[in-house]
Structures are given as structure tokens and as C-alpha cells.
Design an enzyme around this catalytic site. Structure first.
Site, PDB file in Angstrom:
ATOM      1  N   HIS A  61      -1.056  -0.392   4.580  1.00  0.00           N
ATOM      2  CA  HIS A  61       0.447  -0.106   5.665  1.00  0.00           C
ATOM      3  C   HIS A  61       0.198   1.532   5.362  1.00  0.00           C
ATOM      4  CE1 HIS A  61       1.399  -4.294   5.580  1.00  0.00           C
ATOM      5  NE2 HIS A  61       0.807  -4.452   4.244  1.00  0.00           N
ATOM      6  N   PHE A  62      -0.003   1.728   6.402  1.00  0.00           N
ATOM      7  CA  PHE A  62       0.146   3.489   6.345  1.00  0.00           C
ATOM      8  C   PHE A  62       1.465   3.744   7.002  1.00  0.00           C
ATOM      9  CE2 PHE A  62      -4.661   4.774   5.779  1.00  0.00           C
ATOM     10  CZ  PHE A  62      -5.031   4.689   4.453  1.00  0.00           C
ATOM     11  N   HIS A 178      -0.632 -13.332   6.246  1.00  0.00           N
ATOM     12  CA  HIS A 178       0.292 -13.113   5.399  1.00  0.00           C
ATOM     13  C   HIS A 178       1.088 -15.251   5.151  1.00  0.00           C
ATOM     14  CE1 HIS A 178       3.267 -11.458   1.961  1.00  0.00           C
ATOM     15  NE2 HIS A 178       3.959 -12.905   2.592  1.00  0.00           N
ATOM     16  N   HIS A 232      -4.050 -11.962   0.715  1.00  0.00           N
ATOM     17  CA  HIS A 232      -3.966 -11.452  -0.712  1.00  0.00           C
ATOM     18  C   HIS A 232      -3.391 -13.051  -1.338  1.00  0.00           C
ATOM     19  CE1 HIS A 232       0.009 -11.105   2.198  1.00  0.00           C
ATOM     20  NE2 HIS A 232      -0.296 -10.365   2.258  1.00  0.00           N
ATOM     21  N   ASP A 303      -3.860  -3.443   0.320  1.00  0.00           N
ATOM     22  CA  ASP A 303      -3.093  -4.358   0.298  1.00  0.00           C
ATOM     23  C   ASP A 303      -1.710  -3.026   0.011  1.00  0.00           C
ATOM     24  OD1 ASP A 303       0.223  -5.004   1.763  1.00  0.00           O
ATOM     25  OD2 ASP A 303       0.184  -6.800  -0.394  1.00  0.00           O
ATOM     26  N   HIS A 307       5.746   2.467  -1.310  1.00  0.00           N
ATOM     27  CA  HIS A 307       7.206   3.364  -0.646  1.00  0.00           C
ATOM     28  C   HIS A 307       7.932   3.972  -2.238  1.00  0.00           C
ATOM     29  CE1 HIS A 307       8.141  -0.869   1.500  1.00  0.00           C
ATOM     30  NE2 HIS A 307       7.161  -1.316   0.246  1.00  0.00           N
TER      31      HIS A 307
END
Length: 444
Positions: A61-62, A178, A232, A303, A307
Site C-alpha cells: 500500500h503506497f 482480504h 495475509h 502487506d 502510517h
């Protein structure tokens, strides 16, 4: 005039049939020869090092667009190549969501001349775009469709079986899932999610929430005749179930679920250990390793979900779930190899050949003539410590900072061009969209 652009000499090259002490050559971005003696414009001495197929991280997640204060495509890809990763699949829970042809085109434009590694972007499934996903998944540069059955960062959520069935009926490529059951988590939130106690996270989002969602999506996928990829996986029970459905289901495990145990992680790391699905107990971690030994997981994905430290400092459950990981994926797994928990051959399959096989990536995933000249060069014996100054993610932290490891990425070579060597970025960002066998003839 030199015959080749690049040659790697003196190292142990990990070919499909095993390791060989040889020289490998690249020309025009692809592997041109293995063995023999020839000239090249650039020679890299890899004496004492192992040359692996380029590592592919199929879940990152970029955060761009909309959440660039946490990460962006440039900083995330910089972290990737620093950790030995040559290519990534990036997730759609951005602001706005990546759920349309225009959003995919925007990401590809943003990536051009900014991303250090090769890349593909998932399109997020919604009730509104369900009937169009078959078209969207065929767009060049698209990794496929991603479904969030349980809420996580962002507002992409498809929890209803009727909508899930519509999504699965639209298209043919493997769908990434997910798998957490939203209804069960909503019902448990009031009783089991304790304010201020992050250790309650795996009690609230419990084993059954994961297993129930995985069981549901397997049934829906079989009814729709659609292949799926469960991301995941955090419980041994899910892997036991998935082992019975390998004809339609592949799956991923993460380094953090294989490395951390809740008994220590929540005490030592607090909300820095908070992610979805949660870090669980040592029994869960050891159970994942059991099923690793049975060959059930198909890929390792990081994954990577950064943050900021300020966001993570909020009291639970206001603290967001997710941790950086693309840069530490390979180092952590090399350390597990050094500790005897897995073989290097198995790690190569989980980080390159497995991704190529289940996602039908064109020209990546192995060291063979005609494939992209993607190489991850490692020192299997290097003892070192993860330090903050080494980290490249804009978030600026890692739950593994201070951990001593054995095995380190030394070089990252993307399509015949060095992007990293000995902890230094090399040249300029030159990542390109990943090609897939199912879309290689499509036109953007």
C-alpha cells in the site's frame, strides 16, 4: 563494441534447477546468456554473493493518491529496491479509491519516472463497479481485482454475499481477497474491543472472523468458477482449509505473521504491532510455519501498510492498523533461512517463481534466457542490525528496527539496471508497468 549491457560474475546464480557458480548476462533489459565468456559495458563482481531471481512483493500500500503524508509511489518504491524488491503489486484503498479505468491511468502516470521498481496496480471491487471488473482487470498495468471482505484502511468494503457473487462472476483473472467477516467483527466490537488495550485487537478480530470469511469466499468462488488468492493468512486453520481447495485458491503469508507473536509484540511494540488481520499468538505463528513446511502458502507478501508515528500514537482503537514492511520482507525471510526454518530454494519460490506462476506474470520470476534481467543479490552470511537511517519509507519507522539479522540484500537490479547497490540508490527511478500474460496484447 561490448556484446552485452551487463554481466554479473563470481556469484552463485540460482537457476530454476538449482544454484550454479556462473556468470549471467543482460542485454536490452532481458537475460541474454548464462555462462560463457563475453564482454559487457558494465561488470558487477558478485564474489561471495548469491544472485536470486528478482523478489516480487505482491501486496503493498503506497498510499498515493490522497494519503501521501504516509507514503507515496516514489518513497515506497525506494524502500522496495533498498530491500531487494524488483516489482510490486500496489493496492487500491487510496483517496480516491482505485476503482476505475481513469484511476488506474492516473496511477500509471504518477508512477512514470518516479517509481524505482516495476509495478502493477489492483482495481478495488465495489457494488457500483462489479459488472465492469472484467473490463478493468484487462487494462495494461493492472494486477487484477482486490476485494475487502472486512473493513480496513479506507472505505473499500464488499461484505454482502450477493455483491461478492456479482464481483466474482465478472472477469477471469485471479481475485485477491482480504478475508475477515465484517458481520462477526461488528457484533464483537462492543464486547471484545477494549479501549486503550491494543492486545484486545486479535480477540476482537478473532480466528473465527478470518476462518468464516475464508470459508464463505471459497464457496462463492467455487460457485462462480473463479480463482482467488487469500491475502495475509494469519491462522493455521485457514491454511488447513485452503489446502483442500488448491484447485481454485492460492494464498499469501506475511513476514510479520511468521515472525511476531502477540504475547510479546503488543507489550513491546504497542500499536506498532496493530494490523489487519492481527498479529496472533506464538501458537498461531508456529502453526503457520507448520503449514509452510507442508507447502501450502504460495507467496510471501509484505502487506506494507504505513502510517505516521503520530497516527500510530493515538490510543487504541483510534490508532490505524498497518505497518511498513516492503523493505524488511527479504531481510526477515533471509534470517529465517539462516535459522533453518526454511530453505533458500523455498524462499525463492515464495518471492519470485510463486508470484509468476499464480498471477501469470510475463517475463519475470526466474533466471532464464529471455526473462527480464531482474536480480536480487544477497549476502547470506552478513550479520547486521535494522537501523532507522536505513529505512526509506516516508512513515519513518519499522516494528523491526533494532532487530539483528543474518542475511542482507546487497543489490537490486531491475531489467538489467542496478537500482540499489550496498545500501545506495543507483541512477534514476526507471520502474515500468508489469506485463501479464492475460493482458500483454491489450492496448491502453
Amino acid at each position: 563494441m561490448a556484446t552485452h549491457d551487463l554481466k554479473l560474475t563470481g556469484g552463485t546464480v540460482h537457476l530454476p534447477d538449482g544454484p550454479v557458480q556462473t556468470t549471467v548476462y543482460a542485454r536490452g533489459g532481458r537475460i541474454a546468456a548464462i555462462g560463457g565468456f563475453a564482454d559487457a559495458e558494465q561488470t558487477i563482481d558478485c564474489t561471495g554473493l548469491d544472485i536470486l531471481p528478482g523478489v516480487i512483493d505482491t501486496q503493498v500500500h503506497f498510499r498515493e493518491p490522497g494519503l501521501e503524508h504516509k507514503e507515496d509511489l516514489e518513497s515506497g518504491s525506494r524502500a522496495a529496491v533498498m530491500g531487494g524488491v524488483v516489482a510490486v503489486f500496489e493496492m487500491p484503498n487510496t483517496k480516491p479509491n482505485t476503482d476505475s479505468a481513469e484511476a488506474i491511468a492516473d496511477k500509471l502516470a504518477r508512477a512514470k519516472d518516479r517509481m524505482w521498481c516495476d509495478h502493477a496496480f489492483y482495481v478495488g471491487a465495489t457494488g457500483a463497479n462489479a459488472e465492469h471488473l472484467g473490463e478493468l482487470e484487462r487494462l495494461p498495468g493492472t494486477a487484477g481485482v482486490k476485494i475487502f471482505m472486512g473493513s480496513s484502511t479506507g472505505d473499500l468494503l464488499v461484505a454482502d454475499d450477493e455483491v461478492l457473487a456479482r464481483v466474482l462472476r465478472s472477469g477471469r483473472r485471479r481475485v485477491a481477497i482480504h478475508a475477515e467477516d465484517e458481520a462477526r467483527m461488528n457484533a464483537r466490537a462492543g464486547e471484545f474491543r477494549i479501549d486503550g488495550d491494543v492486545a484486545s485487537h486479535p480477540i476482537w478480530r478473532d480466528d473465527e472472523s478470518a476462518l468464516l470469511a475464508t470459508r464463505r469466499i471459497l464457496g462463492l468462488a467455487r460457485a462462480a468458477g473463479r480463482r482467488i488468492h487469500v491475502l495475509h493468512v494469519s491462522t493455521p486453520a485457514e491454511l488447513e482449509l485452503l489446502a483442500q481447495h488448491k484447485d481454485i485458491a492460492s494464498c499469501e503469508v506475511t513476514p510479520q505473521h511468521l515472525t511476531l507473536a502477540g504475547e510479546d509484540a503488543y507489550r513491546d511494540l504497542g500499536t506498532h504491532a496493530q494490523m489487519n488481520p492481527p498479529i496472533r499468538s506464538a501458537v498461531h505463528r508456529d502453526g503457520l510455519w507448520h503449514w509452510m513446511g507442508q507447502g501450502v502458502p504460495d507467496v510471501i507478501g509484505s502487506d506494507h501498510a504505513p502510517h505516521t508515528l503520530a497516527e500510530k500514537a493515538a490510543p487504541y482503537p483510534a490508532s490505524p492498523s498497518g505497518m511498513p514492511g516492503v523493505q524488511t520482507l527479504l531481510p526477515l525471510m533471509l534470517d529465517h533461512v539462516a535459522a533453518g526454518r526454511m530453505t533458500l530454494q523455498r524462499l525463492i519460490d515464495l518471492t519470485s517463481a510463486g508470484a509468476q506462476r499464480i498471477f501469470n506474470i510475463a517475463g519475470k520470476g526466474r533466471i532464464a534466457i529471455g526473462y527480464d534481467a531482474d536480480f536480487t543479490v544477497v549476502d547470506l552470511k552478513r550479520r547486521w542490525t535494522i537501523e532507522g537511517a536505513w529505512l526509506q519509507s516516508r512513515s519513518g519507522w519499522s516494528p523491526f528496527e533494532g532487530r539483528e539479522l543474518t542475511g542482507k540484500p546487497i543489490g537490486t537490479i531491475v531489467r538489467g539496471r542496478a537500482a540499489m547497490w550496498e545500501d545506495e540508490l543507483v541512477g534514476a527511478a526507471a520502474g515500468a508497468p508489469i506485463r501479464f500474460e492475460s493482458t500483454v496484447f491489450e492496448r491502453g
